[in-house]
Scaffold this active site. Structure first.
Site, mmCIF file in Angstrom:
data_model
loop_
_atom_site.group_PDB
_atom_site.id
_atom_site.type_symbol
_atom_site.label_atom_id
_atom_site.label_comp_id
_atom_site.label_asym_id
_atom_site.label_seq_id
_atom_site.Cartn_x
_atom_site.Cartn_y
_atom_site.Cartn_z
ATOM 1 C CG ASP A 1 -2.114 -0.841 1.129
ATOM 2 O OD1 ASP A 1 -2.206 -1.610 0.149
ATOM 3 O OD2 ASP A 1 -2.974 -0.751 2.021
ATOM 4 C CG HIS B 1 2.162 0.204 4.382
ATOM 5 N ND1 HIS B 1 1.881 -0.738 5.352
ATOM 6 C CD2 HIS B 1 1.025 0.923 4.188
ATOM 7 C CE1 HIS B 1 0.622 -0.589 5.736
ATOM 8 N NE2 HIS B 1 0.080 0.398 5.051
#
Length: 305
Positions: A98, A244
């Site tokens: 992400d 992430h």
């Protein structure tokens, strides 16, 4: 040679209405709609009933708030793990990242994935994609997929009205497709929180909601071992894992955890795949919002574990 026809605003509105007509709310959402309609009727015809109606509506909103939890399917379809993988993907876990692309972190993540013959899905932010089109094209060229994580990553997204959410998702779709020629097929909400009003918006955009089987909280944790343990606890094929690919305070925890994680996959006979590979879905063309019917596919999705 004639130029391709450009859709008019009327065409877009009609297509939106067609997609919305195919949307089917969950039983909880249907009950909530009926309750609100009945409450409005009571207030109009019997104003004295307002206190009782207010209590019922408050209780209903409390129930809906439970459905906003990232891995809940109470408010609509939510892909949390792959239960019926595509042929050849039975031993795969889905690796997702992400908040990118990050010009410092994402290339290093891509290199790590290449060295381990691993694939992943990158849930990118539209604004960042527009600033890093070459990096987005590199993600696609290396066999990964790019998906929608909103245009600006607003943490208040779950509290927005449908029109604002629709504009945000479409801006991201256009930015991502414009940067790399591949329109997203999946959406992950900021912090994973879904609005009770999100499902019809997804129906209009043709996106499917994805959360995760587990996440390592790598964006907030300062301990690589703790992140690794969270990611690998009860690890098995079909899991959707979240990391992430961006730096926080000059540090990216995913870069410290990913080598160990990929080694664990190999040791257990697992491979890392993108969502599209795991589900056997071909890439969508670059025309955002013109995808096939986004109906949820229950055999491939499972709301909790």
């Amino acid at each position: 040679m004639t130029s391709p026809a450009v859709p008019t605003q009327h065409d877009v509105g009609f297509a939106d209405a067609q997609r919305l007509a195919k949307w089917s709310p969950t039983p909880v959402v249907k009950a909530s709609i009926c309750l609100h309609a009945a409450a409005l009727g009571i207030v109009v015809t019997e104003p004295a009933g307002l206190p009782g109606v207010t209590g019922l509506i408050a209780a209903n909103h409390a129930v809906l708030a439970c459905g906003m939890w990232p891995r809940s399917a109470m408010l609509g379809c939510n892909l949390t793990r792959v239960t019926r993988p595509a042929p050849g993907a039975a031993d795969s876990v889905v690796l997702t990242f992400d908040d990118g692309p990050d010009p410092e972190v994402t290339p290093r993540v891509l290199d790590l994935l290449d060295r381990n013959a691993a694939k992943a899905s990158f849930f990118v932010i539209g604004q960042r994609a527009a600033r890093q089109p070459q990096l987005l094209r590199e993600i696609v060229a290396r066999g990964h997929s790019v998906e929608n994580h909103t245009h600006r990553h607003p943490l208040s997204f779950a509290g927005w009205l449908p029109g604002a959410m629709l504009r945000e998702l479409r801006r991201a779709q256009e930015a991502i497709a414009g940067a790399c020629g591949q329109a997203p097929q999946y959406f992950r909400a900021p912090a994973g929180l879904r609005s009770p009003l999100l499902d019809p918006v997804l129906a209009v955009t043709g996106l499917r909601l994805v959360s995760w089987t587990r996440r390592g909280y790598d964006a907030v944790s300062s301990c690589p071992d703790r992140v690794y343990r969270r990611m690998t606890r009860n690890l098995c094929a079909g899991d959707i894992l979240l990391l992430h690919d961006r730096a926080t305070a000059g540090r990216c925890m995913a870069l410290q955890v990913l080598p160990r994680l990929l080694a664990r996959f190999a040791a257990e006979g697992l491979s890392a795949a993108s969502l599209r590979m795991a589900l056997g879905e071909p890439p969508r063309g670059a025309t955002a919002g013109q995808a096939a019917d986004p109906a949820c596919q229950p055999p491939a999705a499972h709301a909790s574990r």
